[in-house]
Write a protein that holds these residues in place. Structure first.
Motif, short mmCIF file in Angstrom:
data_model
loop_
_atom_site.label_atom_id
_atom_site.label_comp_id
_atom_site.label_asym_id
_atom_site.label_seq_id
_atom_site.Cartn_x
_atom_site.Cartn_y
_atom_site.Cartn_z
N GLU A 44 0.98 -1.29 -0.07
CA GLU A 44 -0.09 -0.15 -0.04
C GLU A 44 0.72 1.18 -0.03
O GLU A 44 1.78 1.38 0.68
N TYR A 45 0.63 2.21 -0.90
CA TYR A 45 1.34 3.39 -0.91
C TYR A 45 0.42 4.51 -0.69
O TYR A 45 -0.94 4.88 -0.89
N ARG A 81 5.59 3.67 0.90
CA ARG A 81 5.24 2.50 1.31
C ARG A 81 4.75 2.40 2.61
O ARG A 81 5.42 3.02 3.45
N SER A 82 3.58 1.81 2.98
CA SER A 82 3.20 1.64 4.40
C SER A 82 3.90 0.68 4.95
O SER A 82 4.11 -0.38 4.39
N HIS A 142 3.19 5.36 8.01
CA HIS A 142 3.73 6.32 6.76
C HIS A 142 4.30 7.29 7.37
O HIS A 142 4.04 7.97 7.96
N LYS A 196 -4.36 7.29 -0.20
CA LYS A 196 -4.21 5.96 -0.48
C LYS A 196 -4.04 6.01 -2.05
O LYS A 196 -5.26 6.23 -2.76
N SER A 200 -5.22 1.90 -4.62
CA SER A 200 -5.64 0.76 -3.91
C SER A 200 -6.34 -0.14 -4.52
O SER A 200 -7.12 -0.02 -5.53
N ARG A 201 -6.20 -1.58 -4.26
CA ARG A 201 -6.80 -2.72 -4.64
C ARG A 201 -8.08 -3.09 -3.90
O ARG A 201 -8.81 -3.80 -4.18
N ARG A 202 -7.89 -2.51 -2.66
CA ARG A 202 -9.23 -3.01 -1.71
C ARG A 202 -10.30 -1.96 -1.88
O ARG A 202 -11.57 -2.35 -1.60
#
Length: 119
Positions: free
Chosen positions: A4-5, A24-25, A30, A54, A57-59
């Motif tokens: 996650e970025y 990057r988390s 962060h 974010k 995000s894929r979520r």
């Protein structure tokens, strides 16, 4: 799920919006160690506005570019006559599933006003 970025967006006037590079988390934390500089041409500016974003995000696939606002803050600027550096912890807020405002996290922020004379 993948990394996650995050990035921080900040502005005093909308046309002067600036952002940090994406980081990057690490276990939900962060760290942005960047300096953003905003010209202030008068003392009428009272706040700096900040959003934690974010990216990729894929979520949250419903977003068109995978960009999600994780939290926002409206922070009062130091007094116009101040000279010192101010460091504090500010809450980031957002809406929950019931559309109520809640604290989503926090941001440690340092700021300092510099005055320059035009010649």
């Amino acid at each position: 799920m993948g990394a996650e970025y995050f990035r921080v967006m900040a502005w005093i006037k909308e046309e002067d919006e600036q952002e940090t590079i994406g980081v990057r988390s690490f276990r939900g934390f962060h760290q942005f160690n960047e300096r953003l500089v905003f010209p202030l041409d008068c003392s009428s500016y009272k706040y700096i506005y900040i959003e934690l974003i974010k990216v990729h995000s894929r979520r949250d696939p419903a977003t068109s570019k995978g960009t999600v606002v994780m939290g926002r803050a409206k922070i009062r600027l130091p007094p116009w006559t101040s000279r010192g550096k101010f460091t504090s912890k500010f809450n980031l807020v957002g809406l929950n599933s019931d559309r109520c405002v809640e604290i989503k996290g926090y941001l440690n922020l340092s700021m300092q006003l510099h005055r320059y004379l035009e010649r």
